[in-house]
Design a protein around this motif. Structure first.
Motif, PDB file in Angstrom:
ATOM      1  N   VAL A   1      33.227  16.130  14.691  1.00 32.18           N
ATOM      2  CA  VAL A   1      33.685  17.237  13.859  1.00 32.18           C
ATOM      3  C   VAL A   1      35.138  16.977  13.490  1.00 32.18           C
ATOM      4  CG1 VAL A   1      32.104  19.010  14.670  1.00 32.18           C
ATOM      5  CG2 VAL A   1      34.147  18.463  16.002  1.00 32.18           C
ATOM      6  N   TRP A   2      35.659  17.771  12.567  1.00 24.68           N
ATOM      7  CA  TRP A   2      37.020  17.555  12.087  1.00 24.68           C
ATOM      8  C   TRP A   2      38.024  17.505  13.231  1.00 24.68           C
ATOM      9  CZ3 TRP A   2      39.281  15.837   7.908  1.00 24.68           C
ATOM     10  CH2 TRP A   2      38.554  15.838   6.699  1.00 24.68           C
ATOM     11  N   SER A   3      37.837  18.437  14.196  1.00 23.06           N
ATOM     12  CA  SER A   3      38.848  18.496  15.254  1.00 23.06           C
ATOM     13  C   SER A   3      38.651  17.383  16.281  1.00 23.06           C
ATOM     14  CB  SER A   3      38.800  19.852  15.945  1.00 23.06           C
ATOM     15  OG  SER A   3      37.480  20.096  16.404  1.00 23.06           O
ATOM     16  N   ARG A   4      37.521  16.751  16.260  1.00 21.12           N
ATOM     17  CA  ARG A   4      37.266  15.661  17.207  1.00 21.12           C
ATOM     18  C   ARG A   4      36.408  14.600  16.516  1.00 21.12           C
ATOM     19  NH1 ARG A   4      38.090  14.873  22.457  1.00 21.12           N
ATOM     20  NH2 ARG A   4      39.087  16.882  22.677  1.00 21.12           N
ATOM     21  N   PRO A   5      37.020  13.769  15.690  1.00 20.13           N
ATOM     22  CA  PRO A   5      36.234  12.797  14.913  1.00 20.13           C
ATOM     23  C   PRO A   5      35.486  11.820  15.823  1.00 20.13           C
ATOM     24  CG  PRO A   5      38.519  12.871  14.189  1.00 20.13           C
ATOM     25  CD  PRO A   5      38.450  13.657  15.446  1.00 20.13           C
TER      26      PRO A   5
ATOM     27  N   PHE B   1      44.846   8.116  12.848  1.00 19.84           N
ATOM     28  CA  PHE B   1      44.132   9.132  12.067  1.00 19.84           C
ATOM     29  C   PHE B   1      43.430  10.113  12.998  1.00 19.84           C
ATOM     30  CE2 PHE B   1      40.279  10.470   9.697  1.00 19.84           C
ATOM     31  CZ  PHE B   1      40.906  11.135   8.672  1.00 19.84           C
ATOM     32  N   ARG B   2      42.738   9.542  13.966  1.00 18.20           N
ATOM     33  CA  ARG B   2      41.972  10.415  14.846  1.00 18.20           C
ATOM     34  C   ARG B   2      42.870  11.222  15.772  1.00 18.20           C
ATOM     35  NH1 ARG B   2      37.030   6.483  16.441  1.00 18.20           N
ATOM     36  NH2 ARG B   2      36.467   8.094  17.929  1.00 18.20           N
TER      37      ARG B   2
ATOM     38  N   MET C   1      45.272   2.214  12.387  1.00 18.88           N
ATOM     39  CA  MET C   1      45.070   3.262  11.399  1.00 18.88           C
ATOM     40  C   MET C   1      44.033   4.264  11.894  1.00 18.88           C
ATOM     41  SD  MET C   1      44.228   2.495   7.485  1.00 18.88           S
ATOM     42  CE  MET C   1      44.052   3.776   6.263  1.00 18.88           C
ATOM     43  N   GLU C   2      42.949   3.745  12.448  1.00 20.33           N
ATOM     44  CA  GLU C   2      41.901   4.636  12.937  1.00 20.33           C
ATOM     45  C   GLU C   2      42.421   5.494  14.084  1.00 20.33           C
ATOM     46  OE1 GLU C   2      38.340   2.718  14.259  1.00 20.33           O
ATOM     47  OE2 GLU C   2      37.324   4.644  14.493  1.00 20.33           O
TER      48      GLU C   2
ATOM     49  N   LEU D   1      44.290  14.128  13.857  1.00 22.15           N
ATOM     50  CA  LEU D   1      43.349  15.236  13.708  1.00 22.15           C
ATOM     51  C   LEU D   1      43.165  15.979  15.026  1.00 22.15           C
ATOM     52  CD1 LEU D   1      40.561  14.009  11.275  1.00 22.15           C
ATOM     53  CD2 LEU D   1      42.468  15.536  10.858  1.00 22.15           C
ATOM     54  N   LEU D   2      43.223  15.248  16.116  1.00 19.67           N
ATOM     55  CA  LEU D   2      43.140  15.919  17.420  1.00 19.67           C
ATOM     56  C   LEU D   2      44.359  16.831  17.610  1.00 19.67           C
ATOM     57  CD1 LEU D   2      41.924  13.065  19.808  1.00 19.67           C
ATOM     58  CD2 LEU D   2      40.695  15.149  19.239  1.00 19.67           C
TER      59      LEU D   2
ATOM     60  N   TYR E   1      33.145   8.092  12.237  1.00 21.32           N
ATOM     61  CA  TYR E   1      33.913   8.786  11.212  1.00 21.32           C
ATOM     62  C   TYR E   1      34.708   7.846  10.317  1.00 21.32           C
ATOM     63  CZ  TYR E   1      36.603  12.595   9.295  1.00 21.32           C
ATOM     64  OH  TYR E   1      37.151  13.485   8.443  1.00 21.32           O
ATOM     65  N   PHE E   2      35.508   7.009  10.961  1.00 22.70           N
ATOM     66  CA  PHE E   2      36.417   6.147  10.204  1.00 22.70           C
ATOM     67  C   PHE E   2      35.671   5.053   9.431  1.00 22.70           C
ATOM     68  CE2 PHE E   2      39.690   2.903   9.728  1.00 22.70           C
ATOM     69  CZ  PHE E   2      40.695   3.660   9.185  1.00 22.70           C
TER      70      PHE E   2
ATOM     71  N   GLY F   1      41.952  19.526  13.862  1.00 21.14           N
ATOM     72  CA  GLY F   1      40.991  19.339  12.785  1.00 21.14           C
ATOM     73  C   GLY F   1      41.509  19.610  11.393  1.00 21.14           C
TER      74      GLY F   1
END
Lengths: 234, 501
Positions: free
Chosen positions: A109-113, B450-451, B446-447, B454-455, A117-118, B459
């Motif tokens: 999910v957005w908050s925990r990709p 990015f992640r 980058m990954e 978002l954390l 996802y990438f 989100g």
């Protein structure tokens, strides 16, 4: 310290070996400036029948140089359009495959990709741009802008031979051993690809195999497999 | 300690015999691959990486940097004597350098190229000494969102400067990102694209891919083309330039150095573009622009200074932020990570020995190159006469052995061969490799950024637009991306056109 000085000694030797070889064997060939585009065609047709004996056909030396000019090569935009279509089509298919696969990894999910996802994002963008390039290429082909250039054709035969030779080398390395594999591969390259005579090929193969074995296994301790020759070398 | 105290520490690091030896090996190999067409600094670093796994990280990185700037010296030799640029960064040197050689002035041309490179190389290290710590200080304020935006900016800058179509370059950068995701996901340990192949669990491996792309494919292309080569046999005399040569070249060298250093610092520009820009600049401000291309010494001195300064310039973002500028420095970054050195703003404070050691080695290395190059030029010319069958056989063998010794694995060799063929196809279909390597190196970072961003924001992607540094970088990236739509033409295209004239 031994390894370091060995490394240095090797590079010096490498250069001198190349230098000596250049002077004795092919200086004449090099100055001859054979038009190899025509030569290579002749060779493709006639195959290896005419290729025994080294002195008789000095023109068979593969001449080379002048790469590293991508900038200049690319400024010609008239390259074959079919090639563009083919390339971008392949990229598109690969992109779609990649995207679908990465979707399966879990998007999170957005908050925990999640792990997918990438790669999914990169795959979608990649596919979209491939599609864009593909459409552009097809349009250009349709409007008749394309002209097939003979200069840009593929001569896959030698390429595939080299790649196969290297793959066989990789597969046999552990079983047969480094020295023997190297010996075989050098003979293959010098005789089949460069079309030199047997004597020349075997001599070069022998020198290179011994040299590389001494350098990598004895001096650098790279632990390349001894294989069949284990009882002698090991 | 102040900068000079640190510099002293760096110099004492490099003056240890083992580091001196590696520095020498680096600049020697660098010059060698610079001279030999068919293999460049990127391929050479990839080949030497597995052999040097047991070496202390400082020595190895000193050697790789030596290869990077050593190749700039070597490239000029072939440009001048044979009219073949050993490296893309010395294409411009051919224009006047070869003409000078034909007029019997090969000696001064070679000498001035070496002196120009030396002045630029040592001069720009000063810039590095003062700029890198400042930039690193600034970089300490970077969190994951800023890093993500910085990578985006770096990649777009690279696309903007691509030789061919921007869309294709973008495809290759994305392909690099995609290939980088092969292997176990670092955050969730989920195996991606491994298909139960054990060797793929650690990813495809930067070294194998680069050896394939930059070593094997180059050979395949050359064998297919089989073009001819002429060696301009000339007696090289009077390597030391005269007073008049010096008077003509000292200002161009200064301008070329400054230009090269600052252009080289911008991610994506690397060493090729500065040479074109510097040549164009000299031509523009010269009193006799019509003489350019007929063998004027400024036309050799300025671009040679520019490419050397640029290769130091690329070290600034590499050492201070951990962001590479081109394929070769991307590989040095990859090498640092393999050795367990974490590149980034903390590098200077956490491992000052590496940072200052590398800087010290650049002084020493440049001096070595000057001493090495002038007397050894006949040897390099001889190397160039190597019969191609021998050369390609040896290079391919090095590629095979290099990929095997990474982990004594057959799979690595097969991956390397596959990418050699892929690289051949990419060249045939006119796709560029540099963006792919950049994507491959920067992909994991980058990954991760990015992640984690978002954390951090629970989100919300708005985090990238809420932090000022990140916004500035993203806006810059956007400008770079849309500017070709407005100006109709990109810098790279202009340069190619200028060159055509």
């Amino acid at each position: 310290m031994l390894r370091q000085s060995a490394l240095k000694a090797f590079f010096l030797f490498f250069v001198f070996y190349l230098g000596l070889h250049g002077e004795t064997s092919s200086l004449a060939d090099l100055t001859e400036q054979v038009q190899t585009t025509t030569v290579s065609k002749k060779l493709d047709k006639e195959g290896r029948l005419i290729n025994d004996g080294e002195e008789a056909h000095p023109s068979k030396e593969i001449h080379c140089e002048l790469l590293l000019q991508p900038a200049r090569a690319r400024k010609k935009k008239r390259a074959t359009m079919n090639k563009d279509v083919l390339g971008s089509l392949f990229c598109l298919l690969f992109g779609i495959f990649f995207t679908v696969e990465s979707f399966r990894f879990g998007m999170g999910v957005w908050s925990r990709p999640g792990p997918g996802y990438f790669p999914f994002g990169a795959g979608v963008l990649f596919s979209l741009i491939s599609l864009f390039v593909l459409i552009k290429a097809i349009r250009k082909t349709d409007s008749g802008e394309s002209t097939t250039q003979s200069a840009d054709r593929f001569h896959l035969k030698n390429i595939l031979l080299i790649v196969t030779g290297m793959l066989v080398y990789a597969l046999l390395l552990k079983k047969i051993g480094f020295a023997l594999c190297t010996f075989g591969l050098v003979i293959f390259f010098i005789h089949v690809i460069a079309r030199k005579g047997w004597v020349n090929s075997i001599m070069t193969g022998l020198i290179v195999a011994i040299l590389f074995h001494v350098l990598f296994n004895m001096l650098l301790n790279a632990q390349l497999p001894n294989g069949l020759l284990g009882f002698v070398l090991g | 300690m102040d900068a000079f105290g640190y510099l002293w520490m760096g110099l004492s690091t490099v003056l240890q015999p083992i580091n001196l030896l590696y520095c020498f090996a680096g600049v020697f190999c660098g010059t060698l691959v610079g001279v030999l067409p068919g293999i460049g600094p990127t391929g050479a670093i990839a080949l030497l990486l597995p052999v040097t796994f047991h070496v202390p990280p400082v020595s190895a990185i000193i050697m790789f940097c030596g290869i990077m700037y050593g190749a700039q010296y070597g490239g000029s030799t072939t440009s001048i004597l044979v009219n073949i640029p050993g490296e893309a960064s010395s294409i411009v040197t051919c224009l006047d350098g070869y003409q000078m050689a034909r007029q019997g002035r090969a000696g001064p041309a070679l000498g001035m190229a070496a002196f120009g490179s030396f002045i630029a190389g040592t001069g720009s290290v000063f810039g590095l000494v003062f700029l890198a710590p400042v930039l690193a200080e600034f970089g300490l304020r970077f969190g994951p969102p800023e890093y993500f935006s910085l990578i985006i900016f770096g990649l777009t800058a690279l696309l903007y400067l691509a030789h061919g179509s921007m869309a294709r370059a973008m495809m290759m950068a994305l392909l690099g990102l995609m290939l980088a995701s092969v292997g176990i996901d670092p955050l969730t340990s989920y195996p991606r694209f491994t298909y139960d192949i054990l060797a793929l669990r650690d990813g495809l491996g930067l070294v194998q891919i680069v050896i394939g792309l930059f070593g094997v494919s180059e050979i395949l292309i050359t064998i297919e083309k089989g073009v001819r080569r002429t060696i301009f046999d000339t007696e090289i005399k009077g390597l030391l330039p005269t007073l008049r040569d010096w008077k003509d070249s000292i200002l161009p060298i200064t301008r070329g150095s400054i230009l090269g250093f600052f252009l080289g610092m911008i991610p994506g520009i690397s060493v090729v573009i500065p040479t074109f820009v510097s040549y164009a600049l000299e031509k523009k401000i010269s009193k006799h622009p019509e003489k350019f291309g007929t063998g004027v010494i400024e036309g050799v001195a300025a671009p040679e200074a520019a490419n050397n300064a640029a290769s130091s310039g690329t070290m600034v973002p590499l050492l201070s932020l951990g962001i590479p500028c081109g394929a070769a420095s991307a590989l040095v970054l990859g090498a640092m990570m393999i050795y367990g050195v974490v590149p980034g703003p903390m590098l200077i404070s956490q491992s000052p020995q590496i940072f200052w050691g590398v800087i010290g080695s650049m002084y020493v290395g440049n001096l070595m190159l000057l001493l090495l190059n002038l007397p050894l030029i006949p040897l390099w010319v001889k190397t160039l006469k190597t019969p191609y069958p021998i050369l390609f056989t040896l290079i391919l063998l090095f590629c095979l052995i290099g990929s095997y010794t990474i982990a004594n694995s057959m799979t690595d060799m097969v991956i390397m061969i596959i990418f050699g063929f892929v690289g051949y196809l990419m060249k045939k279909f006119e796709y560029e490799m540099a963006p792919l390597v950049m994507g491959l190196v920067l992909g994991p970072l980058m990954e991760k950024t990015f992640r984690t961003s978002l954390l951090m924001s629970k989100g919300s992607p708005a985090i990238f637009f809420r932090r000022p540094i990140s916004v500035v970088l993203l806006v810059l990236a956007m400008l770079v991306l849309i500017s070709p739509l407005i100006t109709r033409k990109r810098l790279a295209e202009k340069i190619v056109q200028a060159e055509e004239e």
